[in-house]
Design an enzyme around this catalytic site. Structure first.
Site, PDB file in Angstrom:
ATOM      1  N   GLY A  93      94.992  29.805 101.176  1.00 11.28           N
ATOM      2  CA  GLY A  93      96.381  30.836 101.400  1.00 11.28           C
ATOM      3  C   GLY A  93      97.226  30.237 102.342  1.00 11.28           C
ATOM      4  N   THR A  95     100.735  29.311 103.323  1.00 10.49           N
ATOM      5  CA  THR A  95     101.793  29.372 102.702  1.00 10.49           C
ATOM      6  C   THR A  95     103.044  28.560 103.364  1.00 10.49           C
ATOM      7  OG1 THR A  95     102.237  31.418 104.024  1.00 10.49           O
ATOM      8  CG2 THR A  95     101.544  31.622 101.891  1.00 10.49           C
ATOM      9  N   HIS A 100      99.651  25.758 111.806  1.00  9.74           N
ATOM     10  CA  HIS A 100      99.684  26.924 112.597  1.00  9.74           C
ATOM     11  C   HIS A 100      98.260  27.446 112.921  1.00  9.74           C
ATOM     12  CE1 HIS A 100     100.559  27.955 108.686  1.00  9.74           C
ATOM     13  NE2 HIS A 100      99.885  29.261 108.657  1.00  9.74           N
TER      14      HIS A 100
HETATM   15  P1  5GP Z   1      99.610  30.915 106.104  1.00  8.68           P
HETATM   16  O1  5GP Z   1      99.673  31.949 105.008  1.00  8.68           O
HETATM   17  O2  5GP Z   1     100.335  29.752 105.724  1.00  8.68           O
HETATM   18  O3  5GP Z   1      98.398  30.810 106.944  1.00  8.68           O
HETATM   19  O4  5GP Z   1     100.463  31.882 107.334  1.00  8.68           O
HETATM   20  C1  5GP Z   1     101.918  31.840 107.376  1.00  8.68           C
HETATM   21  C2  5GP Z   1     102.235  33.228 108.188  1.00  8.68           C
HETATM   22  O5  5GP Z   1     103.749  32.961 108.410  1.00  8.68           O
HETATM   23  C3  5GP Z   1     102.023  34.388 107.352  1.00  8.68           C
HETATM   24  O6  5GP Z   1     101.154  35.285 108.117  1.00  8.68           O
HETATM   25  C4  5GP Z   1     103.619  34.817 107.136  1.00  8.68           C
HETATM   26  O7  5GP Z   1     103.458  36.364 107.435  1.00  8.68           O
HETATM   27  C5  5GP Z   1     104.343  34.326 108.428  1.00  8.68           C
HETATM   28  N1  5GP Z   1     105.689  34.294 108.334  1.00  8.68           N
HETATM   29  C6  5GP Z   1     106.043  33.656 107.204  1.00  8.68           C
HETATM   30  N2  5GP Z   1     107.450  33.931 107.206  1.00  8.68           N
HETATM   31  C7  5GP Z   1     107.710  34.187 108.782  1.00  8.68           C
HETATM   32  C8  5GP Z   1     109.134  34.145 109.300  1.00  8.68           C
HETATM   33  O8  5GP Z   1     110.076  34.237 108.992  1.00  8.68           O
HETATM   34  N3  5GP Z   1     108.759  34.822 110.469  1.00  8.68           N
HETATM   35  C9  5GP Z   1     107.617  35.020 111.343  1.00  8.68           C
HETATM   36  N4  5GP Z   1     107.375  35.374 112.445  1.00  8.68           N
HETATM   37  N5  5GP Z   1     106.400  34.615 110.505  1.00  8.68           N
HETATM   38  C10 5GP Z   1     106.611  34.200 109.035  1.00  8.68           C
END
Ligand code: 5GP
Ligand code: ZN
Length: 114
Positions: A93, A95, A100
């Site tokens: 998951g 994205t 991070h």
């Molecule tokens: P992943 O799914 O890659 O582990 O986590 C990416 C995270 O980035 C998600 O929880 C999503 O809500 C967060 N996210 C996506 N776009 C933005 C944004 O523009 N600003 C912030 N603060 N968080 C974001």
């Protein structure tokens, strides 16, 4: 990296709710929180994911974990506990392809994953 969302957030080109920053990393609130406290901690350097952690950047990742512990303390999560997650690749998951760590807490978290 030019087209990386988190590189743009770190650069200030996209606004974010900053929690902490230093010369190595940046922490901000997730835009779609999945718990009362949901914070992302990212290295300033563009590293695609945990899969790209090497001996050369391991100290940076270690530093990020000291920052995670300090943020959790300052957010009042230390007593009740919290979860630290880093998704790697599509099946997990991920994205945003910039390393991070999610800090999640402030409620009893779902027991189903690990
Ligand atoms: P992943 O799914 O890659 O582990 O986590 C990416 C995270 O980035 C998600 O929880 C999503 O809500 C967060 N996210 C996506 N776009 C933005 C944004 O523009 N600003 C912030 N603060 N968080 C974001
Ligand atoms: Zn990036």
């Amino acid at each position: 990296m030019n087209d990386c969302l988190f590189c743009k957030i770190i650069a200030g080109d996209i606004p974010s709710a900053k929690i902490y920053e230093d010369e190595l990393c940046y922490a901000f609130r997730d835009i779609a929180p999945q718990a009362p406290t949901h914070i992302l901690v990212v290295p300033r350097e563009h590293i695609p994911s945990c899969a790209a952690v090497t001996a050369e950047n391991a100290a940076l990742v270690g530093h990020i974990f000291t920052v995670i512990a300090a943020i959790a303390r300052s957010e009042g999560l230390e007593q009740s506990g919290y979860r630290v997650i880093s998704n790697v690749g599509p099946d997990a998951g991920q994205t945003v392809p910039h390393l991070h760590f999610h800090i999640l807490g402030g409620k009893r978290l779902n027991d189903q994953m690990v």
